[in-house]
Enzyme design. Sequence first.
Site, short mmCIF file in Angstrom:
data_model
loop_
_atom_site.label_atom_id
_atom_site.label_comp_id
_atom_site.label_asym_id
_atom_site.label_seq_id
_atom_site.Cartn_x
_atom_site.Cartn_y
_atom_site.Cartn_z
N HIS A 1 0.83 -1.21 0.00
CA HIS A 1 0.00 0.00 0.00
C HIS A 1 0.87 1.27 0.00
CE1 HIS A 1 -3.45 -2.53 0.47
NE2 HIS A 1 -3.12 -2.92 1.69
N ASP B 1 -5.11 -8.29 -3.16
CA ASP B 1 -5.35 -8.01 -1.74
C ASP B 1 -6.69 -8.56 -1.24
OD1 ASP B 1 -5.18 -7.01 0.80
OD2 ASP B 1 -5.24 -4.91 0.26
ZN LIG Z 1 -3.44 -6.81 2.75
#
Ligand SMILES: [Zn+2]
Length: 455
Positions: free
Chosen positions: A263, A314
């Site tokens: 991220h 994810d």
């Molecule tokens: Zn994750």
Amino acid sequence: MNGRFWARYAWTGALESGVLIDVAAGRIVSLQAGSAPGDAVVLDGLVIPGLANAHSHAFHRALRGATQLGGGTFWTWRETMYRVAASLTPDQYLELARAVYAEMALAGITCVGEFHYLHHAPGGVAYDDPNAMGEALIEAAAQAGIRITLLDACYLSSGFGAPPDETQLRFSDGSGEAWAERVSGLKEREHARLGAAVHSVRAVPADQLGVVGAWAAQRHAPIHAHVSEQPAENEGCLAAYGVTPTRLLADHGLLGPRTTAVHATHLTPQDIALLGDSATTVCMCPTTERDLADGIGPALEVQAAGSPLSLGSDSQAVIDLFEEARAMELNERLRTRRRGHWTADALLRAATADGHASLGWPEAGTLKVGALADLVTVSLDSVRTASLGSVRTAGLDSVRTAGPPHGLETAVFAATSADVSDVVAGGRVIVRRGVHQLVPDVAGALRQALARLAT
Ligand SMILES: [Zn+2]
């Protein structure tokens, strides 16, 4: 696995036509453009290297759709995710992950980085095999015909010193040493490698970070960490330690070329320099980041500073690496009101070679002699991808002409995972004409696995 494949078009760094690919022991041993197919298995479309899904939580697939009701934030979404996490058994995990990895295979993913933190039975009780859940994931990948890097996550705290809550007890080994001891019981296999993960600086106290780093360093293994996905994590870290999460990881020796920051959404200029200078990879997960209203991470800036980029599905809101790749570019367009930050080549490199490298498979993700024979065929004549350049001409003369002029751009900016027709992993055909060869009814397998969770 041995074999001979013929690609109508192939992306070998450049777009080439009529490429004959010989495979021995699962690796590419020759590549010859301008060839006739002969007796080779015909891959009728644009062949690209296998896609690497560099950040996955397989069980989040159970949340698809269900979390789209109502509003909220990352933190309210997490409550729903924890309800699923609370109930999974090793058998259910195997069944679900097998179906999810088969969905990934259909999408052209030949290697998954599974960021795994659901280690123990409810209440934190160890299973008879303390790695039963991790073993279920490794087995699931084998049954789906793809490779896995099991990124076993250390998760000890519910946030900056607070003890784990009821659900999080399943994630915790109690200490970094106990985590390392358990993970050391896992064995690599031909299709499976091991890596370490720091769930986040929320979940691993600073005095335990070094243990995780040392375990990975000893094995030259990848190490991944969620970093600064939410401003609240930055604020908590500053309050607890007086530094940002990136600086905390740097101070404990955790950044470097084997490390991936996942991220990296809310960074300071100093964070960006620390990641870039250490050649830490940054894994962007744009479909999840937009789904969870996280924000847009500084992918351009970290890459300019020296960080390779990788991509991950994810939370499995969708499983489509083409969508992840173009979303990174399209997010930047919205942010900057300018177009063309990355070429299709560069976006595809993040989804292939750089993703594989971040998972500890540097020999995968390219179409060249010596590389693992992972071949993904993208149809160039579907309703989404048909274009001027994809008109076929009859006869073998066509193989000597240049490929479709915008084949790669079409694949990256318009194809979806549904346009993947054939997938070869290590020389083995695992998807043929849209049908998984090991899990013939993937939708049915997903339905069945999800139904068992609901009961
Ligand atoms: Zn994750």
